[in-house]
Design a protein around this motif. Structure first.
Motif, short mmCIF file in Angstrom:
data_model
loop_
_atom_site.label_atom_id
_atom_site.label_comp_id
_atom_site.label_asym_id
_atom_site.label_seq_id
_atom_site.Cartn_x
_atom_site.Cartn_y
_atom_site.Cartn_z
N THR A 109 10.16 -3.01 -6.91
CA THR A 109 8.74 -2.69 -6.73
C THR A 109 7.92 -3.96 -6.54
O THR A 109 7.07 -4.05 -5.65
CB THR A 109 8.21 -1.90 -7.93
OG1 THR A 109 9.01 -0.73 -8.09
CG2 THR A 109 6.77 -1.50 -7.75
N THR A 110 8.19 -4.95 -7.37
CA THR A 110 7.46 -6.22 -7.28
C THR A 110 7.70 -6.88 -5.93
O THR A 110 6.76 -7.39 -5.30
CB THR A 110 7.88 -7.15 -8.44
OG1 THR A 110 7.60 -6.50 -9.67
CG2 THR A 110 7.15 -8.48 -8.38
N GLU A 111 8.95 -6.87 -5.47
CA GLU A 111 9.26 -7.47 -4.17
C GLU A 111 8.53 -6.76 -3.03
O GLU A 111 7.99 -7.41 -2.13
CB GLU A 111 10.77 -7.46 -3.91
CG GLU A 111 11.51 -8.52 -4.68
CD GLU A 111 13.01 -8.50 -4.40
OE1 GLU A 111 13.48 -7.71 -3.53
OE2 GLU A 111 13.73 -9.27 -5.08
N LEU A 112 8.52 -5.42 -3.06
CA LEU A 112 7.83 -4.68 -2.01
C LEU A 112 6.33 -4.97 -2.01
O LEU A 112 5.74 -5.22 -0.96
CB LEU A 112 8.07 -3.17 -2.14
CG LEU A 112 7.38 -2.32 -1.08
CD1 LEU A 112 7.90 -2.63 0.33
CD2 LEU A 112 7.54 -0.84 -1.39
N LEU A 113 5.72 -4.94 -3.20
CA LEU A 113 4.28 -5.22 -3.28
C LEU A 113 3.98 -6.65 -2.83
O LEU A 113 3.00 -6.89 -2.11
CB LEU A 113 3.76 -4.96 -4.69
CG LEU A 113 3.68 -3.49 -5.09
CD1 LEU A 113 3.36 -3.36 -6.58
CD2 LEU A 113 2.67 -2.75 -4.25
N ALA A 114 4.81 -7.61 -3.24
CA ALA A 114 4.60 -8.99 -2.83
C ALA A 114 4.70 -9.14 -1.31
O ALA A 114 3.92 -9.86 -0.69
CB ALA A 114 5.62 -9.91 -3.52
#
Length: 177
Positions: A109-114
């Motif tokens: 999730t963090t990678e996608l949002l970043a």
């Protein structure tokens, strides 16, 4: 106070949040549905809890919560043990594998949002977080809020040919402004 046109645009933008949620759902592992991810997240945030508490936090029927718990237990991400205070009830607890899956979900999730917000400044991301937090707080606990019917106008009495007729008019929220 915002104008009606602003609220109408806000409704359109909130509807578009569904596309963001769908994109976030696409990054989930094949054996981890959005419901399963939600259960893992809540247990990770709140710790061990009774099935009834989880059901309340999810705002779903106990049977739905039970299916989610069974799915997670089959994968070894969750264990269900008898509640010492009430043997009929179950305490749900993340296993080490469940904690690992939760960490993997967080990473994805963090990678996608970043990636998607790479052209946003830290201040803009912070502003979005503050505004979304405020929006959620403005709605309170939606799980327990009763549905309110549209506002009505006061009762109006009219006399016609010796009879009295009472009417009540229902207005949409937009008409009530």
């Amino acid at each position: 106070m915002a104008r009606q046109a602003q609220y109408e645009e806000l409704v359109r933008q909130l509807s578009a949040v569904g596309a963001v949620k769908r994109d976030l759902g696409r990054i989930l592992p094949p054996d981890c549905s959005a419901g399963s991810a939600g259960v893992l997240t809540l247990l990770g945030r709140h710790g061990d809890m009774r099935m009834s508490n989880l059901s309340e936090l999810l705002a779903v029927d106990m049977s739905v919560t039970s299916r989610h718990a069974a799915h997670l237990a089959e994968r070894g991400w969750l264990e269900r043990s008898p509640d010492p205070a009430d043997k009929r009830s179950r305490i749900l607890r993340l296993t080490p594998e469940g904690h690992a899956m939760l960490a993997e979900l967080s990473r994805r999730t963090t990678e996608l949002l970043a990636e998607r917000l790479s052209d946003w400044s830290d201040d803009e991301v912070g502003q979005l977080i503050r505004l979304m937090t405020r929006l959620r707080a403005s709605f309170g606990d939606c799980r327990t809020a009763p549905h309110r019917p549209p506002p009505t106008t006061p009762t109006v009495s009219t006399e016609t040919a010796g009879t009295t007729e009472t009417t009540e008019t229902t207005r949409t929220p937009a008409q009530a402004r």
